[in-house]
Write an enzyme that holds these catalytic residues in place. Structure first.
Site, short mmCIF file in Angstrom:
data_model
loop_
_atom_site.label_atom_id
_atom_site.label_comp_id
_atom_site.label_asym_id
_atom_site.label_seq_id
_atom_site.Cartn_x
_atom_site.Cartn_y
_atom_site.Cartn_z
N GLU A 18 36.07 3.02 -8.97
CA GLU A 18 36.35 4.28 -9.68
C GLU A 18 35.08 5.05 -10.01
OE1 GLU A 18 36.38 1.30 -10.88
OE2 GLU A 18 35.84 1.17 -12.98
N LYS A 37 42.25 18.05 -17.67
CA LYS A 37 41.95 19.48 -17.87
C LYS A 37 42.13 20.30 -16.58
CE LYS A 37 40.41 22.45 -20.88
NZ LYS A 37 40.86 22.48 -22.27
N CYS A 87 36.83 -5.84 -11.44
CA CYS A 87 35.89 -6.52 -12.33
C CYS A 87 36.63 -7.55 -13.21
CB CYS A 87 35.12 -5.47 -13.14
SG CYS A 87 33.67 -6.16 -13.94
N TYR A 88 36.72 -7.32 -14.52
CA TYR A 88 37.46 -8.28 -15.36
C TYR A 88 38.89 -8.44 -14.82
CZ TYR A 88 39.62 -10.65 -19.26
OH TYR A 88 40.29 -11.57 -20.02
#
Ligand code: XMP
Length: 523
Positions: free
Chosen positions: A172, A372, A88-89
């Site tokens: 992602e 986690k 993207c960016y």
């Protein structure tokens, strides 16, 4: 803190302020490759070369390359000979900095699902997730067009010589079909990474990191909150420097769940054979936050009191120089402006963003790079019982951030009772606890009218909350309750919980908000 990990394959994720930067880091680690996020404006040549990335990923971000002073990647990074993926960016700044062009979407951005028209490594026309205003409008020299959508010509571009891949969509995000596959293709086929991030290597790295930090003689006070993270920390410390150089301390701040401190002491003694020194400091903590309504102020006061207790305990136990904390990666990311990163601070987790400036003890945080689920896997490897490893997390400031506004002792007591009834009810239904990532009750400091028997009663409200999530960066409200479960629990809490002076709950609700737009905790 610089990278503690010495695996050969490391990916540098450059943070341009995009909300999903941590998801990129996670996808890379899920592929078995270590990744670390660095803010775009902290990329000195010395730091990047010391990190020695095998691949670089540029995140998305809210800026426009068409604005003056928009974030850029330092030019030396394009010349390191390291394969790069711009998202993207990240794709737009890569294209603009390398001689291509970017155009404004002129208010007609593309948000949501789109289909790629052709894409060799995937079958069919995979659906991808778009979220952009600007777009690349002319290719930089050396790049070729790989794929388009109906709204975006340069949805995927590639420079085979430099192994620079640019995508306008977000691989992602789970909404992109097999986006993880695209990330793996980039890592393994284009960048030549090997998946060398195993659980064993993570444990070895954590152990080595402690040894490097504290040397041959350093002694560590291990802050044992009672959660999985701090128990794994204790196991890592013991393995790294032996039990004689570690003193485990648990501070009961008076805002713990019922029976929590005793359970923690039991886990430490029974499973690690390390005594846990329990400091009962409820009065001190509750006095310090009395009348404080601002959540961030409460967090900072609690964080500072923890450090004060730990420093006093360190002196008591004779020259403990280091403070070991079970900080994990999402804590670091969500409190990130502590490091000046471009992602927004959501909350100051007391062990990351809320540390007082006067603190003297240097920190040892060997789990700082782990998510986690990786910490849980280490816990199993260290022999912690499965029921403990699977426990829901509990925040450092405890019930203090589950009583919105200024906290009073009797509110904490009533909340601890309600929470116990709720959690026991969940545990009593086979398989229910495991479906939920975190469940808890929240005190609502709102007076309402009720009727018990023939009497009018004025009492308080509470909310029950349960969420599902992979990593707490985003959460969904849990919505798969057995029929009548919530109604029964609400009723039982109203009937059974009696606070000091006969205070009662007369209203109970269920919190249906996700994150975003809410957060997991109420403060
Ligand atoms: P939020 O509310 O930020 O919570 O969506 C995400 C996860 O982090 C826990 N949490 C904390 N843990 N200190 C901690 O140790 C804190 O100050 C803190 N604030 C939130 C929260 O319980 C959830 O698991």
């Amino acid at each position: 803190m610089e990278c503690a990990v010495t695996t050969l394959n490391k990916v540098l994720v450059v943070d341009f302020g995009g909300q999903s930067v941590q998801l990129i880091a996670r996808r890379v680690r899920e592929a078995g490759v270590f990744s670390e996020v660095m803010a775009f404006d902290k990329l000195t040549e010395e730091r990047v070369r010391a990190f020695n990335p095998r691949a670089i990923i540029l995140s998305g971000g809210p800026a426009s390359v068409l604005e003056q002073n928009s974030p850029q990647l330092p030019m030396f990074m394009y010349e390191m000979g390291v394969p790069m993926l711009g998202i993207c960016y990240g794709q737009q700044t890569m294209a603009a900095q390398l001689g291509g062009e970017v155009a404004s979407g002129a208010g007609r951005g593309e948000y949501g699902a789109a289909k790629l028209d052709h894409y060799a490594p995937m079958m069919g026309r995979p659906e991808v997730w778009m979220s952009h205003g600007d777009h690349v409008s002319a290719l930089p020299p050396g790049f070729a067009l790989i794929s388009s959508t109906s709204n975006c010509l340069y949805a995927m571009i590639y420079d085979d010589k430099r192994k620079f891949l640019g995508v306008q969509f977000h691989p992602e995000m789970t909404h992109t079909k097999d986006g993880a596959g695209l990330i793996r293709t980039f890592l393994f086929d284009l960048a030549g990474c090997e998946p060398d991030l195993t659980q064993a290597s993570l444990l070895d790295e954590a152990v080595a990191m402690v040894q490097r930090t504290v040397g041959d003689t350093g002694r560590v006070l291990c802050a044992g909150s009672g959660g999985v993270d701090s128990a794994v920390l204790a196991g890592v410390l013991k393995r790294a420097i032996g039990p004689d150089r570690v003193v485990c301390v648990h501070v009961d701040h008076g805002m713990m769940r019922k029976g929590e401190s005793d359970m923690v002491a039991d886990i430490f003694t029974r499973h690690f054979n390390m005594p846990l020194h329990v400091v009962r400091a409820g009065d001190l903590f509750l006095d310090r936050i009395a009348g404080i309504a601002d959540p961030e102020k409460k967090r900072r006061i609690i964080g500072a009191a923890f450090i004060e207790m730990f420093e006093a305990e360190a002196k008591k136990h004779g020259d403990l120089q280091y403070l070991g904390q079970g900080t994990i990666y999402p804590d670091v990311i969500e409190s990130t402006s502590f490091f000046g990163g471009p992602s927004k601070v959501i909350k100051s987790h007391h062990n990351v963003g809320g540390l007082p400036p006067w603190m003297r003890m240097p920190l040892v945080e060997p789990l700082r790079h782990l998510f986690k689920d990786q910490v849980r896997a280490l816990g199993r490897e260290l022999g912690l019982p499965d029921w403990f490893v699977r426990r829901h997390p509990f925040p450092g400031p405890g019930l203090g951030i589950r009583v919105p506004g200024a906290v009073q002792r009797w509110q904490v007591q009533m909340l601890a009772d309600a929470d116990e009834i709720y959690l026991k009810a969940i545990e009593a239904v086979p398989g229910l606890y495991e479906q939920i990532a975190q469940a808890f009750a929240v005190f609502l400091p709102v007076m309402a009218v009720g009727k018990m028997g023939d009497n009018r009663v004025e009492g308080w409200g509470f909310m029950l909350r349960a969420v599902q999530t992979d990593d707490f960066m985003s959460v969904e409200p849990f919505d798969n309750w057995p029929k009548g479960f919530l109604k029964d629990v609400v009723k039982r809490i109203c009937m059974d919980v009696v606070g000091p002076g006969g205070q009662r709950f007369v209203r109970g609700g269920y919190d249906y908000i996700g994150k975003p737009p809410g957060t997991t905790e109420w403060e």
